[in-house]
Scaffold this motif. Structure first.
Motif, PDB file in Angstrom:
ATOM      1  N   LEU A 407     -60.394   7.844  -1.908  1.00 17.52           N
ATOM      2  CA  LEU A 407     -59.274   6.845  -2.672  1.00 17.52           C
ATOM      3  C   LEU A 407     -57.902   7.012  -1.933  1.00 17.52           C
ATOM      4  O   LEU A 407     -57.084   5.986  -1.784  1.00 17.52           O
ATOM      5  CB  LEU A 407     -59.294   7.306  -4.168  1.00 17.52           C
ATOM      6  CG  LEU A 407     -58.081   6.693  -4.960  1.00 17.52           C
ATOM      7  CD1 LEU A 407     -58.568   5.270  -4.977  1.00 17.52           C
ATOM      8  CD2 LEU A 407     -57.905   7.365  -6.381  1.00 17.52           C
ATOM      9  N   GLN A 485     -63.939   2.609  -3.060  1.00 15.74           N
ATOM     10  CA  GLN A 485     -62.470   2.990  -3.694  1.00 15.74           C
ATOM     11  C   GLN A 485     -61.455   1.602  -3.336  1.00 15.74           C
ATOM     12  O   GLN A 485     -60.800   1.431  -4.354  1.00 15.74           O
ATOM     13  CB  GLN A 485     -61.901   4.300  -3.106  1.00 15.74           C
ATOM     14  CG  GLN A 485     -62.490   5.396  -3.439  1.00 15.74           C
ATOM     15  CD  GLN A 485     -62.716   5.700  -4.985  1.00 15.74           C
ATOM     16  OE1 GLN A 485     -61.871   5.088  -5.756  1.00 15.74           O
ATOM     17  NE2 GLN A 485     -63.382   6.134  -5.500  1.00 15.74           N
ATOM     18  N   ARG A 488     -62.411  -1.068  -5.675  1.00 12.44           N
ATOM     19  CA  ARG A 488     -61.705  -0.872  -6.948  1.00 12.44           C
ATOM     20  C   ARG A 488     -60.480  -0.892  -7.225  1.00 12.44           C
ATOM     21  O   ARG A 488     -59.801  -1.643  -8.075  1.00 12.44           O
ATOM     22  CB  ARG A 488     -62.351   0.583  -7.567  1.00 12.44           C
ATOM     23  CG  ARG A 488     -61.845   0.980  -8.874  1.00 12.44           C
ATOM     24  CD  ARG A 488     -62.290   2.088  -9.435  1.00 12.44           C
ATOM     25  NE  ARG A 488     -63.650   2.161  -9.607  1.00 12.44           N
ATOM     26  CZ  ARG A 488     -64.782   3.067  -8.913  1.00 12.44           C
ATOM     27  NH1 ARG A 488     -64.263   4.033  -8.196  1.00 12.44           N
ATOM     28  NH2 ARG A 488     -66.061   2.631  -9.333  1.00 12.44           N
ATOM     29  N   LEU A 489     -59.527  -0.534  -6.222  1.00 12.31           N
ATOM     30  CA  LEU A 489     -58.152  -0.830  -5.922  1.00 12.31           C
ATOM     31  C   LEU A 489     -57.815  -2.269  -6.199  1.00 12.31           C
ATOM     32  O   LEU A 489     -56.769  -2.467  -6.774  1.00 12.31           O
ATOM     33  CB  LEU A 489     -57.663  -0.263  -4.549  1.00 12.31           C
ATOM     34  CG  LEU A 489     -57.347   1.473  -4.680  1.00 12.31           C
ATOM     35  CD1 LEU A 489     -56.936   1.916  -3.375  1.00 12.31           C
ATOM     36  CD2 LEU A 489     -56.307   1.819  -5.757  1.00 12.31           C
ATOM     37  N   SER A 492     -59.204  -3.670  -9.609  1.00 12.37           N
ATOM     38  CA  SER A 492     -58.851  -3.175 -11.005  1.00 12.37           C
ATOM     39  C   SER A 492     -57.280  -2.603 -10.841  1.00 12.37           C
ATOM     40  O   SER A 492     -56.713  -2.240 -11.930  1.00 12.37           O
ATOM     41  CB  SER A 492     -59.806  -2.272 -11.638  1.00 12.37           C
ATOM     42  OG  SER A 492     -61.011  -2.671 -11.547  1.00 12.37           O
ATOM     43  N   THR A 496     -56.144   2.159 -12.724  1.00 16.88           N
ATOM     44  CA  THR A 496     -57.703   2.176 -13.060  1.00 16.88           C
ATOM     45  C   THR A 496     -58.363   3.114 -12.182  1.00 16.88           C
ATOM     46  O   THR A 496     -59.516   3.948 -12.492  1.00 16.88           O
ATOM     47  CB  THR A 496     -58.191   0.858 -13.085  1.00 16.88           C
ATOM     48  OG1 THR A 496     -57.562   0.151 -14.190  1.00 16.88           O
ATOM     49  CG2 THR A 496     -59.432   0.793 -13.656  1.00 16.88           C
ATOM     50  N   ALA A 497     -57.996   2.904 -11.052  1.00 15.89           N
ATOM     51  CA  ALA A 497     -58.876   3.738  -9.908  1.00 15.89           C
ATOM     52  C   ALA A 497     -58.539   5.241  -9.976  1.00 15.89           C
ATOM     53  O   ALA A 497     -59.609   5.936  -9.902  1.00 15.89           O
ATOM     54  CB  ALA A 497     -58.575   3.228  -8.487  1.00 15.89           C
ATOM     55  N   LYS A 500     -60.467   6.528 -13.316  1.00 17.30           N
ATOM     56  CA  LYS A 500     -61.991   6.333 -12.968  1.00 17.30           C
ATOM     57  C   LYS A 500     -62.126   7.909 -12.263  1.00 17.30           C
ATOM     58  O   LYS A 500     -63.399   8.559 -12.611  1.00 17.30           O
ATOM     59  CB  LYS A 500     -62.285   5.099 -12.260  1.00 17.30           C
ATOM     60  CG  LYS A 500     -63.697   5.102 -11.785  1.00 17.30           C
ATOM     61  CD  LYS A 500     -64.827   5.162 -13.083  1.00 17.30           C
ATOM     62  CE  LYS A 500     -66.078   4.789 -12.549  1.00 17.30           C
ATOM     63  NZ  LYS A 500     -67.167   4.672 -13.635  1.00 17.30           N
ATOM     64  N   LEU A 501     -61.624   7.906 -11.289  1.00 14.87           N
ATOM     65  CA  LEU A 501     -61.833   9.037 -10.501  1.00 14.87           C
ATOM     66  C   LEU A 501     -61.783  10.461 -11.160  1.00 14.87           C
ATOM     67  O   LEU A 501     -62.637  11.354 -11.061  1.00 14.87           O
ATOM     68  CB  LEU A 501     -60.926   9.180  -9.124  1.00 14.87           C
ATOM     69  CG  LEU A 501     -61.072  10.421  -8.118  1.00 14.87           C
ATOM     70  CD1 LEU A 501     -62.008  10.001  -7.093  1.00 14.87           C
ATOM     71  CD2 LEU A 501     -59.660  10.647  -7.315  1.00 14.87           C
TER      72      LEU A 501
END
Length: 504
Positions: A407, A485, A488-489, A492, A496-497, A500-501
């Motif tokens: 991430l 990742q 997702r970045l 969202s 949010t990332a 989620k992590l």
């Protein structure tokens, strides 16, 4: 009322204010220090002052100032006294203490008082030399020993050593322990090499060169403490009001402190007796472990966190650490992943985790305003030097994802997405435009433009051996994690990332 010897007896009595005793002001001069900077005053001089209070070192410092501008008058007016404000967290507790440091006896100008400095070189009580002349201070030059003074720091040190050699007839017990703190690897060894080269260049006698080698100890050292320096604005006014005096030399430092000194000689430990006063001074035959912990777990965590923090809307480190999700990310990154990556023959996982705990407390320091954009300077080269070795180690051991490392790396890629404006590359996030201070910004910008998808971008960047000196797509599982990742970045957002992590 200004701080000075004359006003010491008028200072307030408070447990949070440490004031020197009259005896401390009369201790003999045992240290020659090149530099008046805040790092020296906030770390080595802090340790020496503490040891003097505990009667473990019993020696003060003669400071050599390279120029005649700024500061010397204040040292003279205040008789070398200055206040250090120690602020931060330690073992979960907030520390806020004030120490009137009396370790500095006097400050001499190399330009106008060189003969006084050479006179001090003859003192039988002189035992230690400390320096911080910046990374460019330890360099070879054309200095002549007869220059008044030699221009470079090694030239000045050579002149001091030669004066001492002549005064004591080359006596073995009159050699010095020399501890440079410049932020270069093997600073002691490099300084010794240059001093010996200068001695040869100046055609000094073989007996003197043998004395340098045999009677003097040049110690590699590593320093680690954030010392921002002067307090600013209302903070300075409020602190001065509480203290009840003014201090032109007042500085602030964090609580964490480390001075690792490489030596295996009993004489060095005996001379550097101030090490007994604080666990932050470590004398060891090999200090590589401390360098690796700092580079990987402090600097490496900074690098893998800064892009993500800025994308998430945080301007400073302490602001980000106030967010539960980001705090969780840093904890997972440093303790679960980077600590695993740094563990090896010299460093145990337990040692790595203890250092990671100190890093987390330093990140949370409510008194420091460390900006993420400043940390992002030279982002790509820092990622290469600090984190790529850990990424390889972690994935070779764990081979599991998604990881905080992935991430952090994905956030680096998104942070580096930019457009050229004039001579600069700029990125935009959350409506804010920022300048990329990275010599690889153009390469990353071009890769973003050429990539049809984020997966394509990840592939292009990781396989570029010009950036990483190897193909990072060969690290099992890493490319897939970064792609996940980064998607997702971009879809969202950073917040949010992060959540989620942490939730897994």
């Amino acid at each position: 009322m200004q701080l000075s010897k004359a006003t010491l007896t008028s200072l307030k009595q408070d447990p949070a204010l440490v004031v020197p005793t009259p005896a401390q002001l009369e201790l003999p001069e045992k240290v020659l220090q090149f530099g008046t900077g805040v790092l020296l005053r906030g770390l080595p001089d802090y340790f020496i002052d503490k040891a003097n209070r505990e009667q473990l070192f019993n020696g003060r410092i003669v400071v050599v100032k390279s120029t005649d501008t700024g500061g010397a008058d204040a040292f003279e007016t205040q008789n070398g006294l200055y206040t250090i404000c120690v602020r931060g967290l330690e073992d979960g507790k907030e520390i806020n203490e004030y120490i009137v440091n009396s370790s500095i006896s006097r400050v001499l100008s190399a330009k106008t008082q060189w003969q006084q400095i050479l006179e001090f070189a003859k003192s039988p009580e002189l035992e230690v030399v400390i320096s911080n002349t910046t990374e460019v201070g330890i360099v070879m030059s054309e200095d002549r020993i007869t220059d008044e003074p030699p221009a470079s720091f090694p030239g000045k040190l050579l002149a001091v050593l030669y004066e001492r050699f002549k005064t004591f007839g080359g006596a073995a017990d009159k050699g010095l322990v020399i501890v440079p703190t410049e932020l270069i690897i093997e600073n002691g060894r490099k300084l010794k090499e240059i001093v010996l080269q200068l001695a040869e260049q100046n055609q000094l006698e073989a007996a003197f060169i043998n004395w340098i080698n045999d009677a003097n100890s040049f110690c590699n050292s590593l320093v680690d403490r954030i010392v921002p320096g002067k307090l600013g604005g209302s903070d300075l006014e409020q602190t001065a009001a509480w203290l009840g005096y003014t201090d032109e030399l007042m500085i602030m430092s964090e609580v964490f402190r480390l001075w690792a000194i490489e030596a295996d000689s009993p004489r060095v430990s005996e001379v550097l007796s101030f090490a007994q006063a604080d666990p932050g001074v470590v004398i060891a035959p090999d200090i590589e472990k401390f360098r690796e912990l700092k580079l990987r777990l402090l600097n490496g965590t900074h690098t893998l966190s800064c892009g993500l923090a800025y994308l998430a809307g945080f301007e400073t480190v302490k602001e980000a650490m106030g967010d539960a999700a980001f705090n969780g990310f840093v904890t997972k990154l440093s303790k679960d992943e980077l600590a695993t990556g740094v563990t090896g023959v010299k460093i145990t996982y337990e040692e790595a985790c203890r250092f990671a705990d100190s890093v987390i407390e330093r990140f949370k320091n409510p008194f420091l305003d460390h900006k993420w954009l400043s940390i992002s300077f030279a982002y790509t080269s820092k990622m290469l030097m600090r984190d790529v070795p850990l990424i390889k180690n972690f994935y070779s051991k764990a081979q599991q994802g998604p990881s905080a490392i992935a991430l952090g790396f994905a956030a680096y890629l998104l942070f580096m997405k930019s457009e050229k404006e004039g001579t600069q590359y700029t990125g935009t996030v959350n409506g804010k435009t920022y300048v990329l201070n990275d010599d690889k910004a153009g390469i990353l910008s071009q890769k973003w433009q050429e990539s049809a998808t984020t997966d394509d971008l990840v592939q292009r960047v990781l396989e570029d051996t010009g950036l990483w000196n190897e193909d990072l797509t060969h690290i099992p599982g890493f490319a897939a994690d970064v792609k996940e990742q980064l998607n997702r970045l971009t879809e969202s957002g950073a917040q949010t990332a992060l959540k989620k992590l942490i939730k897994g």
